[in-house]
Design an enzyme around this catalytic site. Sequence first.
Site, PDB file in Angstrom:
ATOM      1  N   ARG A 125       0.840  -1.208   0.000  1.00 38.49           N
ATOM      2  CA  ARG A 125       0.000   0.000   0.000  1.00 38.49           C
ATOM      3  C   ARG A 125       0.865   1.243   0.000  1.00 38.49           C
ATOM      4  O   ARG A 125       1.991   1.218   0.510  1.00 38.49           O
ATOM      5  CB  ARG A 125      -0.958   0.008   1.183  1.00 38.49           C
ATOM      6  N   GLU A 224      -6.757   7.806   7.483  1.00 40.81           N
ATOM      7  CA  GLU A 224      -5.601   8.508   8.061  1.00 40.81           C
ATOM      8  C   GLU A 224      -4.957   9.422   7.015  1.00 40.81           C
ATOM      9  O   GLU A 224      -4.518  10.536   7.312  1.00 40.81           O
ATOM     10  CB  GLU A 224      -4.583   7.493   8.569  1.00 40.81           C
ATOM     11  N   ARG A 228      -5.180   5.924   0.354  1.00 42.12           N
ATOM     12  CA  ARG A 228      -4.367   4.743   0.638  1.00 42.12           C
ATOM     13  C   ARG A 228      -4.635   3.827  -0.551  1.00 42.12           C
ATOM     14  O   ARG A 228      -5.764   3.354  -0.724  1.00 42.12           O
ATOM     15  CB  ARG A 228      -4.788   4.060   1.930  1.00 42.12           C
ATOM     16  N   CYS A 270       1.038  10.795   9.313  1.00 47.67           N
ATOM     17  CA  CYS A 270       1.976  10.277  10.317  1.00 47.67           C
ATOM     18  C   CYS A 270       3.386  10.303   9.736  1.00 47.67           C
ATOM     19  O   CYS A 270       3.596   9.830   8.610  1.00 47.67           O
ATOM     20  CB  CYS A 270       1.593   8.854  10.691  1.00 47.67           C
ATOM     21  N   THR A 272       5.779   8.466  10.099  1.00 45.56           N
ATOM     22  CA  THR A 272       6.339   7.146   9.768  1.00 45.56           C
ATOM     23  C   THR A 272       6.129   6.796   8.299  1.00 45.56           C
ATOM     24  O   THR A 272       6.817   5.937   7.764  1.00 45.56           O
ATOM     25  CB  THR A 272       5.700   6.008  10.595  1.00 45.56           C
ATOM     26  N   ARG A 279       4.068   0.545   2.439  1.00 51.23           N
ATOM     27  CA  ARG A 279       4.265  -0.607   3.315  1.00 51.23           C
ATOM     28  C   ARG A 279       3.976  -1.855   2.489  1.00 51.23           C
ATOM     29  O   ARG A 279       2.852  -2.064   2.037  1.00 51.23           O
ATOM     30  CB  ARG A 279       3.341  -0.547   4.531  1.00 51.23           C
ATOM     31  N   ARG A 308       4.050  -6.939  12.699  1.00 47.65           N
ATOM     32  CA  ARG A 308       2.745  -6.605  13.267  1.00 47.65           C
ATOM     33  C   ARG A 308       1.924  -7.872  13.442  1.00 47.65           C
ATOM     34  O   ARG A 308       2.272  -8.920  12.914  1.00 47.65           O
ATOM     35  CB  ARG A 308       1.967  -5.657  12.332  1.00 47.65           C
ATOM     36  N   GLU A 313      -1.770  -2.943  12.483  1.00 44.98           N
ATOM     37  CA  GLU A 313      -1.071  -2.243  13.558  1.00 44.98           C
ATOM     38  C   GLU A 313      -1.777  -2.404  14.903  1.00 44.98           C
ATOM     39  O   GLU A 313      -3.006  -2.372  14.972  1.00 44.98           O
ATOM     40  CB  GLU A 313      -1.037  -0.765  13.198  1.00 44.98           C
TER      41      GLU A 313
HETATM   42  P1  ADP Z   1      -1.663  -0.105   6.937  1.00 46.66           P
HETATM   43  O1  ADP Z   1      -1.039  -1.277   6.298  1.00 46.66           O
HETATM   44  O2  ADP Z   1      -2.613   0.527   6.013  1.00 46.66           O
HETATM   45  O3  ADP Z   1      -0.652   0.783   7.533  1.00 46.66           O
HETATM   46  P2  ADP Z   1      -2.722  -1.799   9.080  1.00 46.66           P
HETATM   47  O4  ADP Z   1      -1.438  -2.298   9.610  1.00 46.66           O
HETATM   48  O5  ADP Z   1      -3.789  -1.460  10.074  1.00 46.66           O
HETATM   49  O6  ADP Z   1      -2.556  -0.509   8.193  1.00 46.66           O
HETATM   50  O7  ADP Z   1      -3.299  -2.885   8.067  1.00 46.66           O
HETATM   51  C1  ADP Z   1      -4.505  -2.661   7.394  1.00 46.66           C
HETATM   52  C2  ADP Z   1      -5.201  -3.961   7.051  1.00 46.66           C
HETATM   53  O8  ADP Z   1      -4.466  -4.648   6.053  1.00 46.66           O
HETATM   54  C3  ADP Z   1      -5.343  -4.920   8.219  1.00 46.66           C
HETATM   55  O9  ADP Z   1      -6.605  -5.539   8.146  1.00 46.66           O
HETATM   56  C4  ADP Z   1      -4.260  -5.924   7.950  1.00 46.66           C
HETATM   57  O10 ADP Z   1      -4.524  -7.184   8.509  1.00 46.66           O
HETATM   58  C5  ADP Z   1      -4.287  -5.989   6.438  1.00 46.66           C
HETATM   59  N1  ADP Z   1      -3.044  -6.503   5.865  1.00 46.66           N
HETATM   60  C6  ADP Z   1      -1.809  -5.991   5.951  1.00 46.66           C
HETATM   61  N2  ADP Z   1      -0.909  -6.731   5.311  1.00 46.66           N
HETATM   62  C7  ADP Z   1      -1.589  -7.773   4.781  1.00 46.66           C
HETATM   63  C8  ADP Z   1      -1.236  -8.915   3.980  1.00 46.66           C
HETATM   64  N3  ADP Z   1       0.014  -9.116   3.576  1.00 46.66           N
HETATM   65  N4  ADP Z   1      -2.228  -9.754   3.634  1.00 46.66           N
HETATM   66  C9  ADP Z   1      -3.498  -9.561   4.028  1.00 46.66           C
HETATM   67  N5  ADP Z   1      -3.896  -8.518   4.752  1.00 46.66           N
HETATM   68  C10 ADP Z   1      -2.959  -7.629   5.132  1.00 46.66           C
HETATM   69  C1  CIR Z   2       1.741   5.638  17.539  1.00 46.08           C
HETATM   70  O1  CIR Z   2       2.450   6.637  17.722  1.00 46.08           O
HETATM   71  O2  CIR Z   2       1.949   4.540  18.045  1.00 46.08           O
HETATM   72  C2  CIR Z   2       0.567   5.784  16.609  1.00 46.08           C
HETATM   73  N1  CIR Z   2       0.339   7.181  16.396  1.00 46.08           N
HETATM   74  C3  CIR Z   2       0.818   5.077  15.294  1.00 46.08           C
HETATM   75  C4  CIR Z   2       2.194   5.242  14.740  1.00 46.08           C
HETATM   76  C5  CIR Z   2       2.430   4.477  13.484  1.00 46.08           C
HETATM   77  N2  CIR Z   2       1.943   5.151  12.353  1.00 46.08           N
HETATM   78  C6  CIR Z   2       0.796   4.919  11.740  1.00 46.08           C
HETATM   79  O3  CIR Z   2      -0.010   4.080  12.076  1.00 46.08           O
HETATM   80  N3  CIR Z   2       0.579   5.626  10.677  1.00 46.08           N
END
Ligand code: ADP
Ligand code: CIR
Length: 356
Positions: A125, A224, A228, A270, A272, A279, A308, A313
């Site tokens: 993403r 956020e 995305r 953010c 990060t 990511r 994660r 997250e």
């Molecule tokens: P982001 O990746 O957008 O920073 P999150 O860590 O919250 O935010 O992930 C968003 C969603 O994408 C969650 O439901 C997570 O389980 C899913 N996700 C992330 N990576 C994968 C993957 N490789 N396969 C399937 N689902 C994924």
């Molecule tokens: C933290 O500081 O833990 C949260 N604000 C998340 C930090 C990671 N960044 C994000 O999810 N975009």
Amino acid sequence: LQQFLNASKTIEEFPNIPESSKSLLKKYLTKDVYNKLKTAKDANGFTLQQLISSGLANPDSSIGVYAGSTDSYKVFAPLLNQIISDYHQYDVNSKHTSSWDISSYNFEEFNSKHKGDYVISTRVRIARNLAKFPLGTNITKEQRQEIENLAIQAFNSFEGELKGTYYPLGKLTEQEKKQLKEDHFLFKEGDRFLKACGCERDWPDARGIFINPSKTFLVWVNEEDQFRIISMQNGGDLKQVFERLAKAHEIINKVAQFSITENLGAITTCPTNLGTGMRASVHVKLPLLSSDEKRFKQIASKHHLDIRGIDGEHSESKGGIFDVSNKRRLGYSEAQLALDMYNGVNELIEVEKKLQ
Ligand code: ADP
Ligand code: CIR
């Protein structure tokens, strides 16, 4: 008057973040930095107090700040630059690079390479925001709607496998949202970190999700970040997932004017996510290696990986399955960071195999 006095007293007071907090906000918000910035405002009037509100409300934050606009990164640089260089191990005065060319990397499908069923799914993403608007933390209701309209315009220009349907969040039923979240397609709601910084104001207005019929290409609108852009599929074909995203990025980039700066790359809410906003992750089965937490973390750190839980997250792992992704987003191109993830996941699987 009393209200004014209370407000000015709060601004004068150095905020008390518990000693136990491991956030980068706690680490870098010294009294000096606070005093320098306490009355500063970005181009849209976003204040230091807003910038740090999430970290104050959530001392368990790892970072603790969310920006208000592209300009926030200049105005609040004495604090943000330190957080950025710590998180990304990046000299904020250098130039960020962007490239989607993976032709020189031989990304093999993970499961065929390792002759086993290790990688369940792959997802890449990117986060993007529009140059002309404040970020979600400080946007108005009308501006948020303008962005949704621009997004719909971009979606209408998709062809082939990218073609799909836009669902405004407010029109999805609770059951539909629950299913989409369980299947890892939809963002979560009520995130306390995002709530505290103002990103969830007017929820669910002007938020939504675009999905193609095979659910391999998605766009989240006004969560956020304003965009995305997500490519994902079952199995471990990183090349196919990455190339689909590269194509979508190119098309949306023509319709929307993304905020990109020379030293910080793509501007994100953010810090990060600055740079590539990318990511690249896999859901990977590592039941044996993960029971040796120290070794698991050591390999992850060597390849600049973030680990994660299975629901994204701040979630937990289930059944020895982890979400493993590139940690760095800034100073390296999209292609280079996908390579970080590719190399790191290969080593994790190699070690898991030896433990069997
Ligand atoms: P982001 O990746 O957008 O920073 P999150 O860590 O919250 O935010 O992930 C968003 C969603 O994408 C969650 O439901 C997570 O389980 C899913 N996700 C992330 N990576 C994968 C993957 N490789 N396969 C399937 N689902 C994924
Ligand atoms: C933290 O500081 O833990 C949260 N604000 C998340 C930090 C990671 N960044 C994000 O999810 N975009």
